[in-house]
Every structure is written in structure tokens, then in C-alpha cells.
Design an enzyme around this catalytic site. Sequence first.
Site, PDB file in Angstrom:
ATOM      1  CB  CYS A 151     -36.353  54.584  20.780  1.00  0.00           C
ATOM      2  SG  CYS A 151     -36.028  56.354  20.748  1.00  0.00           S
ATOM      3  CG  ASP A 330     -30.437  49.941  18.433  1.00  0.00           C
ATOM      4  OD1 ASP A 330     -31.421  50.633  18.760  1.00  0.00           O
ATOM      5  OD2 ASP A 330     -29.761  50.148  17.412  1.00  0.00           O
ATOM      6  CG  HIS A 332     -33.665  52.632  17.311  1.00  0.00           C
ATOM      7  ND1 HIS A 332     -32.783  52.732  18.375  1.00  0.00           N
ATOM      8  CD2 HIS A 332     -34.405  53.768  17.324  1.00  0.00           C
ATOM      9  CE1 HIS A 332     -32.989  53.890  18.992  1.00  0.00           C
ATOM     10  NE2 HIS A 332     -33.965  54.534  18.380  1.00  0.00           N
TER      11      HIS A 332
END
Length: 492
Positions: A151, A330, A332
Amino acid sequence: MSNRDSSEHGDSSNKIASNECNEATKLGFNFTQLWSQITTTYSLIDRNDSNMFNRDERVESEQEKKSVVILGKKYDDISVDDGVIEQDIYSKIWLTYRTGFEPIAKCLDGPQPLSFVQSMVFNRNPISSTFNNFHGLLDNDNFTTDVGWGCMIRTSQALLANTYQLLFLGRGFSYGRDRSPRHDEIIDMFMDEPRAPFSLHNFIKVASESPLKVKPGQWFGPNAASLSIKRLCDNVYESNGTGRVKVVISESSNLYDDIITQMFTTLNPVPDAILVLLPVRLGIDKVNPLYHASVLELLALRQSVGIAGGKPSSSFYFFGYKGNDLLYLDPHYPQFVRNKTSVYDTYHTNSYQKLSVDDMDPSMMIGILIKDINDYEDFKSSCTKSSNKILHFHPTSEKADRRGSLSEFKRKNSEFVCIESKDVQRREDFITIDNVSRDDLNNMEGFIDMADEFDSEIDQNNKDDNFDDDEPVNVSQTSIGEEYTSTAGSRP
């Protein structure tokens, strides 16, 4: 998600699982346990989406009626739901986990690829990403996904990709409305393949070299990310590739006028821009409240290209704010590597999330894009007028006190960062960073938390006899070429 929808979703998912389970059993892979984890946590993923803004499912509050700032552009008196703002956010480049890319060999003494299988259940589309990369999950020798560990690389890529987009397409570029071959060229530079200059493969390659020696499957921190960006940008610069961006890394957040001027006037070829990266730590467990306004101020400047950071072990790409809520993309969200006929749309999203600045992890990488000397002077003036507490400007690097002005105060609440010049092997890079365990902190003087500068009165009134304030801080410094670093601030 309704109960009926959940039931239908579960039935179809279980059918998919049963079709794959026999093959997995033959290959010796315990898929039953993995599937159990996926199905039992799927509802948790839905609940984790509660902070996500969607066009059709929102109740506007007074907080949301405040102005919105997106990488230096301010929208006043417009709902955050407004299509203009949504289009601006959609135009930002979004980098996410990918599955099924060309294998990256593991290190013998590094993490094992299969050790990250269980982490898939905590991502937003675990089922599709698992099956798209099913055979890759059975490969014990190579990584074919960065789920669970990539990430920080992805948010660093996002920061760099939006830097290039801002530099070459301008602040007004709107993806979908404005079609540009240059946009596609920028995305191509970040494809998950070794030939792409800013690919995941190449981030890992340069980080695996001395001094960082990060292994595939290991998490990156802001320091590793900033050094990787510098090395990769240097490679593009030296090859006369598209977008000659020079990178300056300042751990201490000190900027020196003479160095910036020299880079724009003496380098050949002249850089298209300078990307200033600040791998900083602005507190202990959370960002010290003294820095809240300064973090927001930096995002509001037109030179901002965002922040890579977020929560412990979870990095996000922050591109703006509304009130005290930071807005972010994000990473993820695993996506399968696709062919180029459809890949570009997967680098943009309508979904964005928010995080209160109160809850932000103090370790982050801040990006600033300087296009020329006048741009630098404008940036410096803006920071000075707002009394920004993160950045510090100095006319010259020769006489500047690189240890900062805090040596007379005790440094108790920070991780100590040691920079050793003897570890330099590549002259253009700064050197390894060794973290001292907290168990050793009681015997060490010289902890530097930037917030202490403003807590000095409290610090003076609460002296700790275990610290000897008369003992000087013993930290070696390195300044190499156009890059300069310092340990004056606490860093991860």
C-alpha cells in the site's frame, strides 16, 4: 447491502468456491480455511465502507457544507456532492493493489508469498482478486500480487503519477472530458511490468539495493518510498526520458534557497520541475495537534501533490480536505492486471474516503512540486505568511544549523533516527536509517520531536533526572550533491 442481497451474493460466491476447491485440494492448498475467512469477514468489509462517499447514499451535514480543497484548488459554497468536485476527484490518478502481474522472485530470507493470503479477506473485493490470481497464490517462490504489503508503494506511485499529470496536463485537466495521449503515457509509466520506469517491480528493485535493502513482500516506510522515487526519477532524468523531474528529500523539512536555485540554474539538462519529498514524523502515535493546521495548509497550496500516509500499516493517498476531514484515495482494492484496451479507467475512481486529521498517523511523506525559481519563491512566501510549522527555509546550506534549534531541550517522545555517512554506497542517495528500540531510549539523549519546539515551556518545568541536557547530541550528518538530509525532526 440487504439480507436478501447478502444471501444471493453468498450463494453465488459459494458456487464459485466449490468449482475451484477441487483443483486447490489436488494441488495441496488448504482453500477451505481461506474461504471460511473470506465469507465470515465479508460483512466487515461492507461496514468498513461506511466512511466512503457515494453519489446516491449520503446525508449532508453542516460539516459537509464547508469549502472543499483539492490539491491547491478551493471550492467555496459548493456541496461536496457537486459534480464539478466529483469530476476533479475522478481525474486524480488512483493506484491500487494488483494481482496476476509478472512474478517478482522472493528473497530466501524474506517474506513468503503465501504468508499474505489471509490478508486478502480485509480488502474490498477479496473474492474476485483471489480467483483472478488463484494460480499465483500457489506459487511459493514468487509474488504475483502486492496485497497485504504494497500500500505504501501504491500511494507513493499515486503521489508521483499525479505530480506528472499536474506538470504536463495542468491543474484543469479532467479525465473523461479531456482525452490526452500524454495521460495514457503517464499511466504507462506505472504499469506493473519491469519495463515501466515507475512499476511496482522497479520500486522494489531500487529499494532492494543498498542502503535500504528492502525485500519483496516487506512494507515500505516514508523513507524507503522517498528514496525509491528519487532513484527512479534520476534514472528517467539521466536517460532523457519524458519528464525530467529532480527529487530533493529533506527529512528535517529544511529547504535551502541556494540549493534550489543552483538546481534550476546549473543542471544540464534543466529539470522540468523539482519534486520536494518530506518523509516526516509529526508526533508519537498521532499527528501532534500543533501540526494539524500546517498539514491542511500544505494541501491547500497550488504546489501540493498530496501526502502518502494514513494509519499504522495502512497507507492512503491524501489529496485534499473538507473542514478537519482529510480526503483520500484508498489503495486497498485489488484489481487484476488487464490488457491496455481497458486498463486506463482502472486508474481512476469515483469513490473517495475521509479521515479526521485527529486520527492521522504521524508518519507520512509530503510532496511539493516546484516548477521554477518564481514558483519556489511563491511557495516559500505562502508558507512563511501562514507560519507553517512543518517547513523551515534557510538562505544557504553552508551555515545552517542542520540539527535544528532544539538541542537545549530534552527529546523524550520520539523514535530516534540515526544517519551514518559511512553507509553511503551510492553518492547521489542519502543513507541507511537505523531505528533504535524504545527500550534503549532511556539511555539516550537527543530525541527530537518537532513539537517540542512549541512545548519547551512545559518541558522545562518537568525535567527528568534520567536525561543529561548538557550532553551533546551525537548524530553524524550527510549532505550529498543537490540532496540534503537532517535528523532534526523525528522520523520513522
